[in-house]
Design a protein around this motif. Structure first.
Motif, mmCIF file in Angstrom:
data_model
loop_
_atom_site.group_PDB
_atom_site.id
_atom_site.type_symbol
_atom_site.label_atom_id
_atom_site.label_comp_id
_atom_site.label_asym_id
_atom_site.label_seq_id
_atom_site.Cartn_x
_atom_site.Cartn_y
_atom_site.Cartn_z
ATOM 1 N N UNK A 147 2.653 6.004 -2.624
ATOM 2 C CA UNK A 147 3.734 6.679 -3.149
ATOM 3 C C UNK A 147 3.530 6.995 -4.621
ATOM 4 N N UNK A 148 3.325 6.401 -5.444
ATOM 5 C CA UNK A 148 3.201 6.646 -6.667
ATOM 6 C C UNK A 148 2.137 7.265 -7.037
ATOM 7 N N UNK A 149 0.926 6.966 -6.638
ATOM 8 C CA UNK A 149 -0.478 7.477 -7.320
ATOM 9 C C UNK A 149 -0.668 8.878 -6.454
ATOM 10 N N UNK A 150 -0.241 8.940 -5.409
ATOM 11 C CA UNK A 150 -0.516 10.403 -4.694
ATOM 12 C C UNK A 150 0.843 11.276 -4.633
ATOM 13 N N UNK A 151 1.893 10.834 -3.996
ATOM 14 C CA UNK A 151 2.898 11.810 -3.943
ATOM 15 C C UNK A 151 3.818 11.886 -5.120
ATOM 16 N N UNK A 152 4.111 11.084 -5.753
ATOM 17 C CA UNK A 152 4.727 11.104 -7.000
ATOM 18 C C UNK A 152 4.067 11.846 -8.329
ATOM 19 N N UNK A 153 2.758 11.429 -8.205
ATOM 20 C CA UNK A 153 1.856 12.113 -9.120
ATOM 21 C C UNK A 153 1.663 13.664 -8.963
ATOM 22 N N UNK A 154 1.716 14.113 -7.689
ATOM 23 C CA UNK A 154 1.533 15.542 -7.494
ATOM 24 C C UNK A 154 2.902 16.207 -7.813
ATOM 25 N N UNK A 155 4.065 15.762 -7.490
ATOM 26 C CA UNK A 155 5.395 16.147 -7.815
ATOM 27 C C UNK A 155 5.597 16.430 -9.308
ATOM 28 N N UNK A 156 5.082 15.391 -10.040
ATOM 29 C CA UNK A 156 5.143 15.230 -11.528
ATOM 30 C C UNK A 156 4.246 16.649 -12.094
ATOM 31 N N UNK A 203 6.248 4.422 -15.248
ATOM 32 C CA UNK A 203 7.453 4.253 -14.438
ATOM 33 C C UNK A 203 6.733 4.136 -12.948
ATOM 34 N N UNK A 204 7.434 3.277 -12.200
ATOM 35 C CA UNK A 204 7.136 2.939 -10.795
ATOM 36 C C UNK A 204 8.483 3.420 -10.146
ATOM 37 N N UNK A 205 7.980 4.192 -9.013
ATOM 38 C CA UNK A 205 9.116 4.735 -8.008
ATOM 39 C C UNK A 205 9.175 3.844 -6.838
ATOM 40 N N UNK A 206 10.205 3.807 -6.130
ATOM 41 C CA UNK A 206 10.326 3.414 -4.860
ATOM 42 C C UNK A 206 10.964 4.178 -3.818
ATOM 43 N N UNK A 207 10.471 4.189 -2.818
ATOM 44 C CA UNK A 207 11.155 5.001 -1.655
ATOM 45 C C UNK A 207 10.277 5.208 -0.348
ATOM 46 N N UNK A 261 0.779 -1.061 0.003
ATOM 47 C CA UNK A 261 -0.128 0.018 -0.261
ATOM 48 C C UNK A 261 0.882 1.393 -0.073
ATOM 49 N N UNK A 262 2.139 1.094 0.816
ATOM 50 C CA UNK A 262 2.694 2.449 0.869
ATOM 51 C C UNK A 262 3.332 2.722 -0.765
ATOM 52 N N UNK A 318 10.143 10.967 1.847
ATOM 53 C CA UNK A 318 9.915 11.785 0.248
ATOM 54 C C UNK A 318 9.079 13.089 0.811
ATOM 55 N N UNK A 319 8.354 13.070 1.692
ATOM 56 C CA UNK A 319 7.516 14.146 2.131
ATOM 57 C C UNK A 319 8.444 15.238 2.563
ATOM 58 N N UNK A 320 9.388 15.110 3.226
ATOM 59 C CA UNK A 320 10.548 15.861 3.761
ATOM 60 C C UNK A 320 11.547 16.309 2.753
ATOM 61 N N UNK A 321 11.415 16.001 1.509
ATOM 62 C CA UNK A 321 12.007 16.578 0.423
ATOM 63 C C UNK A 321 13.156 15.697 -0.275
#
Length: 204
Positions: A79-88, A110-114, A74-75, A119-122
Motif C-alpha cells: 500500500x505504502x510503497x506502490x499505491x500511496x507512492x503513485x498517488x503522491x 509517513x506510514x498509511x493504513x488502509x 505485505x499489504x 483504495x484502488x476504488x477511490x
C-alpha cells in the motif's frame, strides 16, 4: 499484552489485561525474558478508539505495534510503497503543472493504513502514525503532530529526528487523543488569524 502462542505476528491473537487486573507492583514480580518467550510489556501505550458499529460507541484498543509486525504485513508495505507512492507523485505533478514552474517539496516520513482494494476504488487511507503532512504553521514555527513512532537503539524517535533535519523550525505537539485516533491531526484542531500581505495580491 500476552500472546496466546498461536502467532507471533498477528495482533488479533493478543489478549489485553483490563484495568481491573493491574500488574503486580513489587520490584521482583517478573523474570528476564528468554529466547522463544511471547510476552510483551508496554507502559503508557496510546489507544485507538474506533467506532463499534454494533453499539454506536467508541471502544479503545491498544495502538502498540512492533516493527516486525509492520514489516511482516505485505499489504501494508505494498500500500505504502506502490499505491500511496503513485498517488503522491501524481499530486506533486498536478501542483507543479498548476504552478507553471518548478516547485520544491519537502518529504516527511509517513506510514498509511488502509485496505488496498478500497483504495484502488477511490477511497482514502489514514495515517498509521500521526500524519506530519497535516501540520500548522504559526508565525516562525511549524507545529507537527508528535509521532510516537519507531525509535533507534539510543531511544531517539527517528520520524521526529528526520522531520527536524528537513524542517529546522519544527515543533511537536501531542494530538493523539483529541484528533489522530479520530482521524484528524494538528491542522484540524487549530484556527489561526492571519495578516494578509499588502497590496491586495488577489486583484489584477
Amino acid at each position: 499484552m500476552i500472546s496466546d502462542g498461536s502467532s507471533e505476528l498477528d495482533v488479533n491473537n493478543y489478549g489485553y489485561y483490563a484495568i481491573e487486573h493491574p500488574a503486580p507492583s513489587q520490584p521482583t514480580w517478573f523474570t528476564n525474558p528468554r529466547p522463544g518467550d511471547r510476552y510483551v510489556l508496554v507502559e503508557d501505550t496510546k489507544f485507538w478508539a474506533p467506532l463499534d458499529r454494533t453499539s454506536d460507541r467508541r471502544v479503545q484498543h491498544p495502538a502498540f505495534v512492533t516493527l516486525e509486525e509492520v514489516l511482516a504485513d505485505r499489504d501494508l508495505v505494498e500500500l505504502n510503497n506502490t499505491d500511496i507512492y503513485n498517488v503522491i507523485n501524481s499530486i506533486k505533478g498536478r501542483i507543479t503543472d498548476g504552478a507553471g514552474a518548478e516547485v520544491s517539496f519537502i518529504p516527511v516520513p509517513t506510514i498509511y493504513l488502509g485496505n488496498r482494494t478500497d483504495f484502488a476504488t477511490g477511497r482514502s487511507c489514514v495515517a498509521f502514525s500521526p500524519g506530519p503532512a497535516n501540520f500548522q504553521p504559526i508565525g516562525p514555527n511549524i507545529y507537527f503532530p508528535r509521532q510516537f513512532g519507531p525509535r533507534d537503539s539510543s531511544g531517539m524517535e527517528i520520524f521526529e529526528a528526520m522531520i527536524r533535519s528537513r524542517v529546522p523550525s519544527a515543533l511537536f505537539t501531542d494530538d493523539w487523543d483529541l484528533y489522530h485516533r479520530l482521524l484528524g491531526e494538528v491542522h484540524c484542531g487549530t484556527s489561526v488569524k492571519r495578516q494578509f500581505p499588502l497590496p491586495n495580491w488577489w486583484r489584477p
